[in-house]
Design a protein around this motif. Structure first.
Motif, short mmCIF file in Angstrom:
data_model
loop_
_atom_site.label_atom_id
_atom_site.label_comp_id
_atom_site.label_asym_id
_atom_site.label_seq_id
_atom_site.Cartn_x
_atom_site.Cartn_y
_atom_site.Cartn_z
N GLY A 30 0.79 -1.22 0.00
CA GLY A 30 0.00 0.00 0.00
C GLY A 30 0.83 1.27 0.00
N GLY A 31 2.14 1.13 0.03
CA GLY A 31 3.03 2.28 0.10
C GLY A 31 3.56 2.69 -1.26
N ALA A 32 4.54 3.62 -1.25
CA ALA A 32 5.05 4.15 -2.51
C ALA A 32 6.49 4.59 -2.38
CB ALA A 32 4.20 5.32 -2.98
N LEU A 33 7.20 4.49 -3.50
CA LEU A 33 8.54 5.04 -3.64
C LEU A 33 8.43 6.32 -4.45
CD1 LEU A 33 11.71 4.89 -3.65
CD2 LEU A 33 11.49 3.62 -5.79
N HIS A 34 9.01 7.41 -3.93
CA HIS A 34 9.01 8.70 -4.60
C HIS A 34 10.44 9.04 -4.99
CE1 HIS A 34 4.86 10.04 -3.35
NE2 HIS A 34 5.06 8.99 -2.57
N VAL A 35 10.65 9.38 -6.26
CA VAL A 35 11.98 9.70 -6.76
C VAL A 35 11.94 11.05 -7.46
CG1 VAL A 35 13.86 9.01 -8.30
CG2 VAL A 35 12.54 7.26 -7.09
N VAL A 36 12.93 11.89 -7.18
CA VAL A 36 13.13 13.12 -7.95
C VAL A 36 14.62 13.24 -8.25
CG1 VAL A 36 13.25 14.51 -5.83
CG2 VAL A 36 12.79 15.62 -8.02
N ALA A 72 7.28 -2.92 -12.46
CA ALA A 72 6.41 -3.95 -13.03
C ALA A 72 6.82 -5.33 -12.56
CB ALA A 72 6.45 -3.86 -14.55
N ALA A 73 8.12 -5.57 -12.46
CA ALA A 73 8.61 -6.88 -12.03
C ALA A 73 8.21 -7.19 -10.59
CB ALA A 73 10.12 -6.93 -12.16
N ARG A 74 7.91 -6.15 -9.81
CA ARG A 74 7.53 -6.34 -8.40
C ARG A 74 6.04 -6.14 -8.16
NH1 ARG A 74 12.60 -4.74 -8.96
NH2 ARG A 74 14.20 -5.30 -7.42
N GLY A 75 5.29 -5.93 -9.21
CA GLY A 75 3.86 -5.74 -9.06
C GLY A 75 3.46 -4.33 -8.65
N PHE A 76 4.34 -3.36 -8.85
CA PHE A 76 4.03 -1.97 -8.58
C PHE A 76 3.46 -1.32 -9.84
CE2 PHE A 76 6.85 -2.93 -5.20
CZ PHE A 76 6.99 -1.87 -4.32
N SER A 77 2.70 -0.26 -9.66
CA SER A 77 2.39 0.64 -10.77
C SER A 77 3.36 1.82 -10.68
CB SER A 77 0.95 1.16 -10.66
OG SER A 77 0.78 1.90 -9.47
N GLY A 123 12.14 19.21 -18.87
CA GLY A 123 13.07 18.09 -18.79
C GLY A 123 14.21 18.27 -17.82
N TYR A 124 14.24 19.41 -17.12
CA TYR A 124 15.31 19.63 -16.14
C TYR A 124 15.26 18.56 -15.06
CZ TYR A 124 18.25 22.05 -12.72
OH TYR A 124 19.25 22.37 -11.83
N ALA A 125 14.05 18.23 -14.60
CA ALA A 125 13.90 17.25 -13.51
C ALA A 125 12.85 16.22 -13.87
CB ALA A 125 13.52 17.96 -12.22
N THR A 126 12.99 15.07 -13.25
CA THR A 126 12.01 13.99 -13.35
C THR A 126 11.46 13.69 -11.97
OG1 THR A 126 13.01 12.95 -15.30
CG2 THR A 126 11.66 11.56 -13.89
N LEU A 127 10.15 13.66 -11.84
CA LEU A 127 9.49 13.20 -10.62
C LEU A 127 8.80 11.89 -10.95
CD1 LEU A 127 9.68 16.39 -10.16
CD2 LEU A 127 7.84 16.03 -8.52
N ALA A 128 9.01 10.88 -10.13
CA ALA A 128 8.44 9.57 -10.39
C ALA A 128 7.89 8.97 -9.10
CB ALA A 128 9.50 8.64 -10.97
N VAL A 129 6.83 8.20 -9.24
CA VAL A 129 6.23 7.50 -8.11
C VAL A 129 5.93 6.07 -8.54
CG1 VAL A 129 4.35 7.39 -6.45
CG2 VAL A 129 5.16 9.62 -7.24
N ALA A 130 6.33 5.12 -7.70
CA ALA A 130 5.98 3.71 -7.91
C ALA A 130 5.17 3.26 -6.70
CB ALA A 130 7.24 2.86 -8.05
N ARG A 131 3.98 2.77 -6.94
CA ARG A 131 3.07 2.41 -5.85
C ARG A 131 2.89 0.89 -5.78
NH1 ARG A 131 0.96 7.01 -3.99
NH2 ARG A 131 0.93 8.81 -5.38
N ARG A 132 2.94 0.40 -4.55
CA ARG A 132 2.74 -1.03 -4.30
C ARG A 132 1.30 -1.28 -3.89
NH1 ARG A 132 6.06 -4.80 0.13
NH2 ARG A 132 5.00 -6.76 -0.42
N ALA A 133 0.71 -2.31 -4.43
CA ALA A 133 -0.67 -2.65 -4.06
C ALA A 133 -0.76 -3.02 -2.59
CB ALA A 133 -1.19 -3.78 -4.93
#
Length: 205
Positions: A134-140, A180-185, A194-204
């Motif tokens: 139910g948690g998430a990884l946040h990357v910037v 995807a390999a871990r079942g996250f979205s 394009g200076y920065a990338t913000l990304a979030v991977a959420r676990r079910a």
């Protein structure tokens, strides 16, 4: 090697980290939840996040003892020593249970650290592996600068290279594959042309 490189770079990066505060704001941990920052540096992000979420608990790790001493002093000055804990560890191979007494965290954050960690894919994978259900990884981090004028992009890359900082231009694709390999979205956004990338991977849950 990157302990010394990071220390030099960290004291110069205040004005260059576009999207960092937005990533912190998006953490939004709930009461009683735990947040881990991988590559916490001076503790600046942890302090800001802890002030924004007074009912959550915060943890950070960094490979540099010197950086952690700075972080610990800042955390004490902020009056947050009871809610923010930091420890020395390698971002690619750490045992959170041994360091902090817990195996997973509702939120994990990596802020402008992947570009400074040579084995960055291993650090990214480790971050995903300690996200709670139910948690998430946040990357910037730095993006590909695709929408920026070529001279600006070239100057930025030269400046970063002086500190051995390398933007990870395949961060989006790598995170998507690992998630995807871990079942996250996962989802990514480009900031500042394009200076920065913000990304979030959420676990079910």
């Amino acid at each position: 090697m990157y302990r010394h490189q990071r220390r030099i770079y960290d004291v110069t990066r205040k004005y260059y980290l576009l999207g960092r505060d937005e990533a912190i704001a998006r953490l939004a941990p709930g009461p009683g939840e735990a947040v881990l920052e991988i590559g916490c540096g001076t503790g600046r992000n942890l302090i800001r996040a802890a002030r924004a979420a007074p009912q959550a608990q915060f943890y950070g790790l960094d490979v540099s003892r010197e950086m952690l001493e700075t972080a610990e002093a800042a955390i004490r000055r902020a009056g947050l020593a009871g809610r923010v804990s930091v420890a020395q560890a390698d971002a690619t191979a750490f045992d959170p249970a041994a360091l902090f007494g817990r195996a997973t965290f509702e939120r994990v954050m990596i802020s402008y650290a992947l570009s400074m960690i040579p084995p960055w894919r291993e650090a990214l994978a480790k971050g995903l592996d300690v996200v709670a259900p139910g948690g998430a990884l946040h990357v910037v981090d730095f993006g590909d600068c695709a929408g920026l004028p070529a001279p600006f992009k070239a100057a930025l890359r030269r400046w970063l290279a002086a500190f051995d900082v390398t933007p990870r231009e395949d961060l989006d694709e790598t995170l998507a594959a690992f998630a995807a390999a871990r079942g996250f979205s996962s989802a990514t956004e480009s900031w500042g042309r394009g200076y920065a990338t913000l990304a979030v991977a959420r676990r079910a849950a």
